[in-house]
Each structure stands twice: as C-alpha cells, then as structure tokens.
Design a protein around this motif. Structure first.
Motif, PDB file in Angstrom:
ATOM      1  N   GLN A 121       0.838  -1.208   0.000  1.00  0.00           N
ATOM      2  CA  GLN A 121       0.000   0.000   0.000  1.00  0.00           C
ATOM      3  C   GLN A 121       0.874   1.260   0.000  1.00  0.00           C
ATOM      4  OE1 GLN A 121      -2.979  -0.068   3.175  1.00  0.00           O
ATOM      5  NE2 GLN A 121      -3.162  -2.309   2.948  1.00  0.00           N
ATOM      6  N   VAL A 122       1.934   1.244   0.809  1.00  0.00           N
ATOM      7  CA  VAL A 122       2.844   2.398   0.864  1.00  0.00           C
ATOM      8  C   VAL A 122       3.554   2.569  -0.466  1.00  0.00           C
ATOM      9  CG1 VAL A 122       4.913   3.307   1.969  1.00  0.00           C
ATOM     10  CG2 VAL A 122       3.125   2.252   3.354  1.00  0.00           C
ATOM     11  N   ARG A 123       3.996   1.442  -1.078  1.00  0.00           N
ATOM     12  CA  ARG A 123       4.688   1.544  -2.361  1.00  0.00           C
ATOM     13  C   ARG A 123       3.769   2.131  -3.438  1.00  0.00           C
ATOM     14  NH1 ARG A 123       6.382  -3.854  -0.783  1.00  0.00           N
ATOM     15  NH2 ARG A 123       8.596  -3.840  -0.144  1.00  0.00           N
ATOM     16  N   LEU A 124       2.520   1.647  -3.471  1.00  0.00           N
ATOM     17  CA  LEU A 124       1.577   2.153  -4.474  1.00  0.00           C
ATOM     18  C   LEU A 124       1.291   3.634  -4.252  1.00  0.00           C
ATOM     19  CD1 LEU A 124      -0.437   1.712  -6.787  1.00  0.00           C
ATOM     20  CD2 LEU A 124      -2.122   0.991  -5.073  1.00  0.00           C
ATOM     21  N   ALA A 125       1.036   4.047  -2.990  1.00  0.00           N
ATOM     22  CA  ALA A 125       0.739   5.443  -2.699  1.00  0.00           C
ATOM     23  C   ALA A 125       1.913   6.345  -3.061  1.00  0.00           C
ATOM     24  CB  ALA A 125       0.381   5.591  -1.216  1.00  0.00           C
ATOM     25  N   THR A 126       3.121   5.908  -2.754  1.00  0.00           N
ATOM     26  CA  THR A 126       4.306   6.715  -3.076  1.00  0.00           C
ATOM     27  C   THR A 126       4.485   6.841  -4.580  1.00  0.00           C
ATOM     28  OG1 THR A 126       5.343   5.947  -1.039  1.00  0.00           O
ATOM     29  CG2 THR A 126       6.780   6.924  -2.707  1.00  0.00           C
ATOM     30  N   ALA A 127       4.282   5.716  -5.318  1.00  0.00           N
ATOM     31  CA  ALA A 127       4.425   5.769  -6.773  1.00  0.00           C
ATOM     32  C   ALA A 127       3.411   6.729  -7.383  1.00  0.00           C
ATOM     33  CB  ALA A 127       4.259   4.362  -7.350  1.00  0.00           C
ATOM     34  N   LEU A 128       2.148   6.715  -6.878  1.00  0.00           N
ATOM     35  CA  LEU A 128       1.125   7.606  -7.418  1.00  0.00           C
ATOM     36  C   LEU A 128       1.438   9.065  -7.129  1.00  0.00           C
ATOM     37  CD1 LEU A 128      -2.138   5.586  -6.577  1.00  0.00           C
ATOM     38  CD2 LEU A 128      -1.094   5.935  -8.819  1.00  0.00           C
ATOM     39  N   SER A 129       1.924   9.358  -5.925  1.00  0.00           N
ATOM     40  CA  SER A 129       2.246  10.757  -5.600  1.00  0.00           C
ATOM     41  C   SER A 129       3.412  11.262  -6.448  1.00  0.00           C
ATOM     42  CB  SER A 129       2.555  10.898  -4.109  1.00  0.00           C
ATOM     43  OG  SER A 129       3.730  10.162  -3.779  1.00  0.00           O
ATOM     44  N   GLU A 130       4.423  10.399  -6.692  1.00  0.00           N
ATOM     45  CA  GLU A 130       5.565  10.815  -7.498  1.00  0.00           C
ATOM     46  C   GLU A 130       5.144  11.066  -8.943  1.00  0.00           C
ATOM     47  OE1 GLU A 130       8.938  11.310  -6.764  1.00  0.00           O
ATOM     48  OE2 GLU A 130       8.146  11.355  -4.727  1.00  0.00           O
ATOM     49  N   VAL A 131       4.345  10.165  -9.518  1.00  0.00           N
ATOM     50  CA  VAL A 131       3.922  10.324 -10.904  1.00  0.00           C
ATOM     51  C   VAL A 131       2.936  11.479 -11.028  1.00  0.00           C
ATOM     52  CG1 VAL A 131       2.688   9.218 -12.802  1.00  0.00           C
ATOM     53  CG2 VAL A 131       4.374   7.928 -11.491  1.00  0.00           C
ATOM     54  N   GLY A 132       1.985  11.583 -10.068  1.00  0.00           N
ATOM     55  CA  GLY A 132       1.012  12.660 -10.128  1.00  0.00           C
ATOM     56  C   GLY A 132       1.664  14.030 -10.056  1.00  0.00           C
ATOM     57  N   ARG A 133       2.631  14.177  -9.188  1.00  0.00           N
ATOM     58  CA  ARG A 133       3.311  15.470  -9.072  1.00  0.00           C
ATOM     59  C   ARG A 133       4.059  15.806 -10.345  1.00  0.00           C
ATOM     60  NH1 ARG A 133       5.785  14.282  -4.935  1.00  0.00           N
ATOM     61  NH2 ARG A 133       4.260  15.115  -3.456  1.00  0.00           N
ATOM     62  N   GLU A 134       4.653  14.789 -10.990  1.00  0.00           N
ATOM     63  CA  GLU A 134       5.460  15.066 -12.181  1.00  0.00           C
ATOM     64  C   GLU A 134       4.611  15.234 -13.432  1.00  0.00           C
ATOM     65  OE1 GLU A 134       8.189  12.182 -14.662  1.00  0.00           O
ATOM     66  OE2 GLU A 134       9.351  13.031 -13.015  1.00  0.00           O
ATOM     67  N   VAL A 135       3.572  14.425 -13.610  1.00  0.00           N
ATOM     68  CA  VAL A 135       2.793  14.453 -14.846  1.00  0.00           C
ATOM     69  C   VAL A 135       1.803  15.602 -14.854  1.00  0.00           C
ATOM     70  CG1 VAL A 135       1.117  13.181 -16.237  1.00  0.00           C
ATOM     71  CG2 VAL A 135       3.088  11.995 -15.238  1.00  0.00           C
ATOM     72  N   ALA A 136       1.119  15.798 -13.717  1.00  0.00           N
ATOM     73  CA  ALA A 136       0.107  16.851 -13.691  1.00  0.00           C
ATOM     74  C   ALA A 136       0.735  18.231 -13.820  1.00  0.00           C
ATOM     75  CB  ALA A 136      -0.708  16.749 -12.410  1.00  0.00           C
ATOM     76  N   GLY A 137       1.813  18.450 -13.080  1.00  0.00           N
ATOM     77  CA  GLY A 137       2.521  19.727 -13.173  1.00  0.00           C
ATOM     78  C   GLY A 137       1.623  20.914 -12.847  1.00  0.00           C
ATOM     79  N   THR A 138       1.847  22.003 -13.558  1.00  0.00           N
ATOM     80  CA  THR A 138       1.053  23.225 -13.328  1.00  0.00           C
ATOM     81  C   THR A 138      -0.174  23.288 -14.212  1.00  0.00           C
ATOM     82  OG1 THR A 138       2.400  24.386 -14.940  1.00  0.00           O
ATOM     83  CG2 THR A 138       3.109  24.501 -12.645  1.00  0.00           C
ATOM     84  N   ALA A 139      -0.222  22.437 -15.245  1.00  0.00           N
ATOM     85  CA  ALA A 139      -1.337  22.480 -16.191  1.00  0.00           C
ATOM     86  C   ALA A 139      -2.494  21.601 -15.764  1.00  0.00           C
ATOM     87  CB  ALA A 139      -0.848  22.052 -17.576  1.00  0.00           C
ATOM     88  N   GLY A 140      -2.345  20.851 -14.697  1.00  0.00           N
ATOM     89  CA  GLY A 140      -3.413  19.989 -14.237  1.00  0.00           C
ATOM     90  C   GLY A 140      -3.398  18.639 -14.921  1.00  0.00           C
ATOM     91  N   GLY A 141      -4.178  17.718 -14.331  1.00  0.00           N
ATOM     92  CA  GLY A 141      -4.238  16.386 -14.889  1.00  0.00           C
ATOM     93  C   GLY A 141      -5.349  15.590 -14.261  1.00  0.00           C
ATOM     94  N   LEU A 142      -5.347  14.297 -14.544  1.00  0.00           N
ATOM     95  CA  LEU A 142      -6.408  13.417 -14.073  1.00  0.00           C
ATOM     96  C   LEU A 142      -5.835  12.027 -13.803  1.00  0.00           C
ATOM     97  CD1 LEU A 142      -9.521  13.030 -13.636  1.00  0.00           C
ATOM     98  CD2 LEU A 142      -9.596  12.193 -16.011  1.00  0.00           C
ATOM     99  N   ALA A 143      -6.294  11.421 -12.714  1.00  0.00           N
ATOM    100  CA  ALA A 143      -5.914  10.046 -12.374  1.00  0.00           C
ATOM    101  C   ALA A 143      -7.154   9.172 -12.383  1.00  0.00           C
ATOM    102  CB  ALA A 143      -5.233   9.981 -11.023  1.00  0.00           C
ATOM    103  N   VAL A 144      -7.113   8.066 -13.108  1.00  0.00           N
ATOM    104  CA  VAL A 144      -8.233   7.142 -13.227  1.00  0.00           C
ATOM    105  C   VAL A 144      -7.806   5.793 -12.653  1.00  0.00           C
ATOM    106  CG1 VAL A 144      -9.856   6.010 -14.770  1.00  0.00           C
ATOM    107  CG2 VAL A 144      -9.051   8.329 -15.279  1.00  0.00           C
ATOM    108  N   LEU A 145      -8.546   5.290 -11.668  1.00  0.00           N
ATOM    109  CA  LEU A 145      -8.246   4.019 -11.022  1.00  0.00           C
ATOM    110  C   LEU A 145      -9.185   2.951 -11.581  1.00  0.00           C
ATOM    111  CD1 LEU A 145      -7.466   6.350  -8.877  1.00  0.00           C
ATOM    112  CD2 LEU A 145      -7.337   4.447  -7.249  1.00  0.00           C
ATOM    113  N   GLU A 146      -8.620   1.830 -12.023  1.00  0.00           N
ATOM    114  CA  GLU A 146      -9.384   0.728 -12.589  1.00  0.00           C
ATOM    115  C   GLU A 146      -8.870  -0.603 -12.029  1.00  0.00           C
ATOM    116  OE1 GLU A 146     -10.290   2.594 -17.037  1.00  0.00           O
ATOM    117  OE2 GLU A 146      -8.678   1.135 -16.740  1.00  0.00           O
ATOM    118  N   VAL A 147      -9.680  -1.616 -12.221  1.00  0.00           N
ATOM    119  CA  VAL A 147      -9.282  -2.992 -11.888  1.00  0.00           C
ATOM    120  C   VAL A 147      -9.409  -3.831 -13.150  1.00  0.00           C
ATOM    121  CG1 VAL A 147      -9.913  -5.101 -10.668  1.00  0.00           C
ATOM    122  CG2 VAL A 147      -9.774  -2.953  -9.440  1.00  0.00           C
TER     123      VAL A 147
END
Length: 574
Positions: A42-68
C-alpha cells in the motif's frame, strides 16, 4: 480508458493542486488496502502515485483514473495518470523512474502536444478482491467526499517511515545475528577442516608407509620365491646324477647271479629309485614352470591322436574292473605345445587312475563355442573334500586318504599341471564329491595356426633371439634358432624352413654372406629371407629389411608375410 470486458473503473481524482496529489496518495493507499494489498505494498503504491502525479500533472493539471483489470488468474490494479509535465526537472531520478521501482509495471506514452499518459500496474494477491460485490464496496468508499489533509498525510507518512525504520532495524539485528552465527559456523568449519586435514595427512603418511612395507614384503616374497625356485632346480639337477647311477647299478645287479630274495630286494631298490627319479623330474618341471622359463613351442596338434597315445600308456595302470573311455570328436585341432599339453593330460589321467578302485575313468572333449576346447577327466574314485578343492593345487599338499593309504605322491603333479595349463593360455579347475569321484576341467583356447610357418631366427646375441622369439610367438607356427650364418645353413639343410629372419652383423659367416649362399643354391634360392640390423638403412638393395631399433610383433609379422609372398622375385648379385 476502459478496455476489455474484464476492466472495471473504481474512481477518478482530478490533479489541479499539490493538495490533489496528496489526495491521490490517500486514495491509492485506501484502494490498495480494500483490494487486499499488504501494508508495505500500500505504501509503495501510494508513493508511486504521488511521485507520478506530481510530475505528470505539473502546473497544467491532470487526471488520475483508477481501474481494476480482473483478467482470470492475474487481477491487477491499474491507474492511468494523464497530464502535461511541468517544465524543468528533478534531476536524474524522475517520478516515473521512482515509480518503476515501486510497482510491477509502468508504461509511458506521449502525445504531439506534449501531454503524457503514465499507466501504473500492481498485481492483486487474491482474485476474490475483484468480485462485483467487492468492487462495489471499493467504489463506494472511494467516492465519499474527502479533503486533502496534508498534515494528516504527513503524519501517516511519518508513521509509515517509523514502521519502516523499525522493520529495517529488526532486519539489521537479524542480519547481525545471522553474521555472528555464520562466523561461528565458519570457525567450526575451519576447525573441522583443520582437524580433517591433519587426520588426512596422518592417514596419507600411514598409507605411504603401508605401501612401502607392502613393496618391501613383495620384494622379499619375490626373492624368497626365486630362492625356492633356484633351490628346487639346483637340487633336482644334483639329485638326478646319483639316482641315475643307482638305476644303473641296480640294472647291473639284476643281470648278475642272484638268488630269489636278492632279486626281490634289487627290484625294490630299482622301483624306489625310479620313484625317486620321478619326484626329481616333477620338482624340476615345477621349478621351470614357476620361474616363467617354460618355453612353449606351438605347432598343430591333433587332440584325438594325442589322447590316443596317452590312452595306451595309461591303460596298463588301471585296476581290475576299472574302465577307461575316451571320447574325442574328429577334427579337433589346437595350435599348442604337444609336449606340455601331453604332460598335463598324462598327469590328470594317472591321477584319476591312481585314486579309482572301481567304476570308470572318462575323458571327453567338447567344443562349446568358437575359440575354446574343453577337456574333462572324470573318475569314480574317492573324491576330494570341498575344503581341499583349491589346496590340491598347492605344492606338496596331499589330501588325507584313509581308503587308499598306498596311493601316495609328491603333491607336485596338480600344481605343475595348472601352471602349464596357464602357460598354454588355458585354465584348470576341479569339482568333486567325496565318495563319488572328481572331475578336472581343462579349458584351452582353440587358436588357429599362425599365418607364418616355421621361422628361422639367426642372431649371435642370445638376448636378441629371445626377444624376437617372443615377438614371433603369436604369428609363427614354430621358431627355430641359429647363432650365425654357418649354423643357419646347417638348420636349413636339415629340415623345412618357411622363412628366415637374419641379423646382418655376426662373427664368422654374417647375414649377407649367408644370403648369397642361399641365393646361389637352387634348393633355397626362393626361400624368403628378411635381414635385420641396428643400422637404419637396408644393407642389400631389394631384400626385405627391418631395423632392430623398431622391432614389434605386428611389424615383424607384416614384413615376413610380405616376404613370403614375394620371395624369389629379387636376385642378389654374388
């Protein structure tokens, strides 16, 4: 973004501010927990999402979609992060690079306008986590309103960090203990290795000493055996002369004027002397066989004729009522020494006759397979106890015999017979039942006569002749010898010779002179002759030649065979 029928959406998170990145981290941890991931994952997944979200979204905004992705046997949590990265960088280790170390798989695609899509995949431990009921629970939990609590998330991260540090410390302690145990084990292994090395070295020293002692004992036994053989040979020769003298004197006494008692006494004296001479001869034969000086002169032997002659000499020794049967198939021939084979068979026959009071002595010859001839001598005598079946082949041993106390011998016949059988390339075995009789089995190789016939070896060196004689044994029917050219001419004149192997350098008539004499005589002008010498070059052109420095059995057989096929084609100028 929803693909095949196995993909189900769980929820979305808009990424407009840094607080949204914190919210994505919280949602990711919660989704992982609800889908069965353990705390560390759970910690690994949360850390990976925060790192990618901060880098990809940037200042222009973005979206994260969770699926199974509920594919059978391999369910996964799939998160799509879409956005336009901020300008600049965070050094060599980017958010995507960090995520690749934390989840199972990260895929990155970029569009022409600079936007980027990062797909993170994390395998789920249990297929039951993707059941419709569970997925409904997860959607409901993720869809509830929540606010990004950076301070609370920091506390959670600190708690996770503390737990990670505690786990790391525990692992470090385990590693320290394991290292200590490994060190202790290594010390024990080294001590055991040292002990084993010392013991092995001591054992090796003992083995070396034992081998040295065995070698010394072997030399002593060989020396003792040689001394015994020399003694037997010397004593046998020394005893022959006086025994022959006794026989001569008894013969003279028997021809004189004797009364009946004196004649009987002289008869006893003569029979005793002849018995003594037989023992002396057996001693001499045994000594010759033991010393390895038993010369084997192989010729073609008709086994039926040989046994027929022996039958005539043994029949007078049969006791009344004992029959002698000899069954030999016609055409059974051996290439062997007839004298030595005759001694072995005579010994077996006389031994069987000596210990058989009633019944029969049967001799049978069989050829069970190619290359082997078996001669069995079976009697209906007193038999041999099982414990003495091998000791009867030891020198001077005699089986205790209460039934026939008069049937005595020297205990040398069977040992001699076995040694001669082995010298002929065969074997001698015995089987017996007390009170029913004994069976001696002589097995011989049925070797065919060699391609070469009677070869005359001419050399003034006794040792050289012995070597050549041994090399020719497998290929020559018989080897005769001469010491120089003159003696060779006499041997050739006295009997048939099929080929001559002659040394070049000899005193008196040398090899070349003897060759000229042979070629000048019409009787022997085509006799195959091969010259040999320590020289490397043939002394006479056109005459087969072999160098003494390169003698071997195959080479000699080959050169003599070729000479036999081409003899007389080349003339030697006188």
């Amino acid at each position: 973004m929803t693909g095949g029928s196995s993909v189900r959406r769980l929820g979305t998170v808009e990424l407009l501010t840094d607080g949204d990145v914190v919210l994505l981290r919280q949602v990711g941890r919660e989704a992982g927990g609800l889908l069965g991931l353990d705390g560390q994952d759970q910690v690994r997944l949360a850390t990976a999402l925060s790192e990618v979200g901060r880098e990809v979204a940037g200042t222009a905004g973005g979206l994260a979609v969770l699926e199974v992705d509920g594919a059978p046997g391999a369910p996964e949590l799939v998160v799509h992060v879409l956005g336009r990265p901020a300008r600049g960088g965070r050094g060599d280790v980017t958010g995507v690079t960090a995520a690749q170390r934390l989840v199972d798989r990260v895929d990155v695609t970029s569009d022409a306008d600079g936007s980027r899509t990062v797909v993170l995949r994390k395998a789920l431990p249990d297929a039951r986590a993707v059941s419709p009921a569970r997925l409904d629970e997860v959607r409901a939990s993720l869809s509830r309103p929540r606010a990004a609590d950076a301070l609370g998330e920091l506390r959670v991260q600190n708690t996770e960090l503390v737990r990670a540090l505690e786990a790391l410390a525990a692992r470090e302690q385990d590693l320290v203990r394991a290292n200590e145990e490994l060190e202790e084990t290594n010390r024990g292994v080294m001590a055991m290795y040292t002990q084993l090395s010392d013991e092995l070295e001591e054992t090796n020293s003992g083995v070396v000493a034992l081998y040295a002692e065995l070698d010394e004992r072997g030399r002593q036994l060989a020396a003792a055996n040689d001394a015994k053989t020399r003694f037997l040979r010397s004593v046998s020769h020394e005893l022959r002369a006086p025994v022959n003298s006794i026989l001569g004197l008894t013969s003279l006494l028997a021809e004189g004027a004797l009364d009946e008692d004196q004649r009987i006494q002289v008869g006893y004296l003569d029979s005793s002397a002849r018995a003594l001479l037989g023992m002396v001869n057996e001693l001499l034969d045994l000594a010759r066989a033991e010393s390895g000086r038993q010369h084997v002169h192989r010729v073609r032997v008709d086994l039926a004729a040989l046994l027929g002659d022996l039958q005539g000499t043994v029949r007078p020794l049969l006791r009344p009522g004992v029959a002698l049967h000899v069954d030999v198939p016609t055409g059974v021939e051996l290439h062997t020494d007839p004298d030595l084979l005759g001694r072995v068979l005579r010994n077996l026959l006389t031994n069987a006759v000596k210990f058989t009071d009633a019944g029969a002595v049967d001799v049978a010859v069989t050829v069970p397979e190619d290359g082997v001839v078996v001669v069995t001598v079976r009697d209906t005598g007193i038999g041999i106890p099982a414990e003495h079946l091998e000791t009867v082949f030891e020198e001077f041993f005699q089986v205790p015999n209460r039934l026939q106390p008069s049937a005595k011998g020297t205990g040398l016949g069977l040992p001699y017979a076995r040694r001669v059988a082995e010298a002929l390339g065969g074997s001698l075995q015995v089987a017996s039942v007390v009170g029913e009789g004994s069976t001696f089995t002589l097995t011989l190789e049925r070797t065919t006569a060699p391609a070469l016939g009677r070869v005359l070896v001419v050399d003034d060196d006794d040792a050289a002749r012995a070597v050549v004689r041994g090399l020719l044994a497998p290929s020559a029917a018989q080897v005769v010898e001469a010491r120089d050219g003159a003696e060779a001419l006499d041997v050739i004149a006295a009997g048939a010779v099929d080929a001559v192997l002659m040394d070049v350098r000899m005193p008196g008539v040398d090899g070349v002179a003897a060759l000229h004499t042979l070629r000048a005589d019409a009787r022997w002008s085509t006799l195959p002759v091969v010259l040999m010498s320590t020289l490397d070059e043939p002394p006479v052109a056109g005459v087969p030649f072999v160098a003494k420095t390169a003698l071997d059995a195959d080479g000699l057989a080959d050169v003599l065979s070729r000479a036999t096929g081409t003899a007389g084609a080349t003339e030697v100028a006188p």
